[in-house]
Design an enzyme around this catalytic site. Sequence first.
Site, short mmCIF file in Angstrom:
data_model
loop_
_atom_site.label_atom_id
_atom_site.label_comp_id
_atom_site.label_asym_id
_atom_site.label_seq_id
_atom_site.Cartn_x
_atom_site.Cartn_y
_atom_site.Cartn_z
CG HIS A 321 -20.34 -41.33 -31.30
ND1 HIS A 321 -20.44 -40.77 -32.55
CD2 HIS A 321 -21.62 -41.47 -30.85
CE1 HIS A 321 -21.72 -40.57 -32.85
NE2 HIS A 321 -22.45 -40.99 -31.84
CB CYS A 364 -14.69 -38.73 -35.06
SG CYS A 364 -15.84 -38.33 -36.37
#
Length: 482
Positions: A321, A364
Amino acid sequence: MAIPRQQLLVVSEELDEAELAALKFLSLEHIPMRKLETVREAVDFFHVLQEKGMIEAENLSFLKELLYRICRIDLLEAQLGSSREEMESELQLPGRAKVSAYRYLLFQLSEDITEDKLKSFKVFLGKELPKCKLNSKTTMLDVFIEMEKKGILGEDNLSVLKNLCREINVSLLRRIEEYELNLSGREEVLIPEEQKGSTGGPKAQARGQALSVASDSPGHWDESSWLEVYKMTSQPRGVCVILNNHSFAKARAAVPKPKDLKDRPGTHVDAVALRRVFQKLHFTVAEHRDLMADEIRKIVDIYRCKDHKARDCFVCCILSHGKKGIVYGVDGEEVPIQELTTAFTEQNCPSLAGKPKVFFVQACQGNACHKGVTVETDSGQQDSSIETDTRLQLDYIPAEADFLLGMATLQDFISYRSPRRGTWYIQALCQHLEYSCPRGEDILTILTAVNQEVSRKSCNKVEKQMPEPGFTLTKKLIFPVS
């Protein structure tokens, strides 16, 4: 009640050699290749289907579908009592079609490939497939089968075929892209790697163009053909480190500030693909899973301190992440990307001076997400705050030569992951490396092709993704396979 033998015999006698080959090809999801390779007559093919329970006395639906797929409507009507309209209606029902959309696509492509185009396919695949399998009798269906055996073609691996079609016949490429678009709209559940609860925020769509990394035509270097090439002959070439974070339970259990970072199903699919590709490129691959922030730093420091003098390159792949400029440890703590890349500057890692340092980051770089879409993201937080810096120049590369950083997405944006197929970016990257490195293409040309492929994908026909490569390379970077 037995199946009327005479009925099957009549059908078998009407089928020619090419039609039998098509029926066998369309049945490969149900009948093993080894079994079908021994079949020489249509009547034997029907016998194999009976043995596998694909043809039964009260259920001839698979046989009807096969005849419909190869356009033998005359046999469908006269011998099996069905019709084109009936089959079209039947196959619209969920679960009724037994021939996969992927295999039917390949069959349709083979029908549209002329003899001249078939020769072109054989020429392009001359280094990939055994010469004995590319003789004058080899059909396009045979070529597809050999590509599948070689591992360069599959339901989730169409990049090689797309590249071939791009060179040989663009109309075939459009057929494949239409298939992918229909498939993604029908059944793909994607995971933009950041999920947020608010309705605000920009769409996950690139607001600009990625950093230009190659000439106007992918694979074409007219003006820069004089560039030197990085030495890439050591055995092994170097180490490829994979930092693979899947389980974020520690982050969710954090006290006093738990972070809603979800697990990342599908990341191991990416890790397997990276391992396979970089082993083929003669790298030693080391994977480290589920690392807390401090563990990420320790692993990076271990490789920073290693002696790389006998190696020509260093590669680091980070799967986690993230948000703008950082990746998360499984404990929810942040690690700046720049901290990881700077560890390998000439001052911090002298044995890699003058050698390419390559980083690929799947995470991301923002948390924008279209409301109502069933997706996950690789930022993983429920935070609705979004930074609006839209600069395209990456800030995470050290201000010195010989670095390459491939980011899965532009700053501020999410990236997509399928729990079954892995991420758009890493899968495209691996497929293009696997296809293009044996052809001597340099990494910037390959990354341009990756940009093109990923940018054409969409989630729910709305959300988009654009990777962002940045580099300070001073030579061409080519990974030879031999």
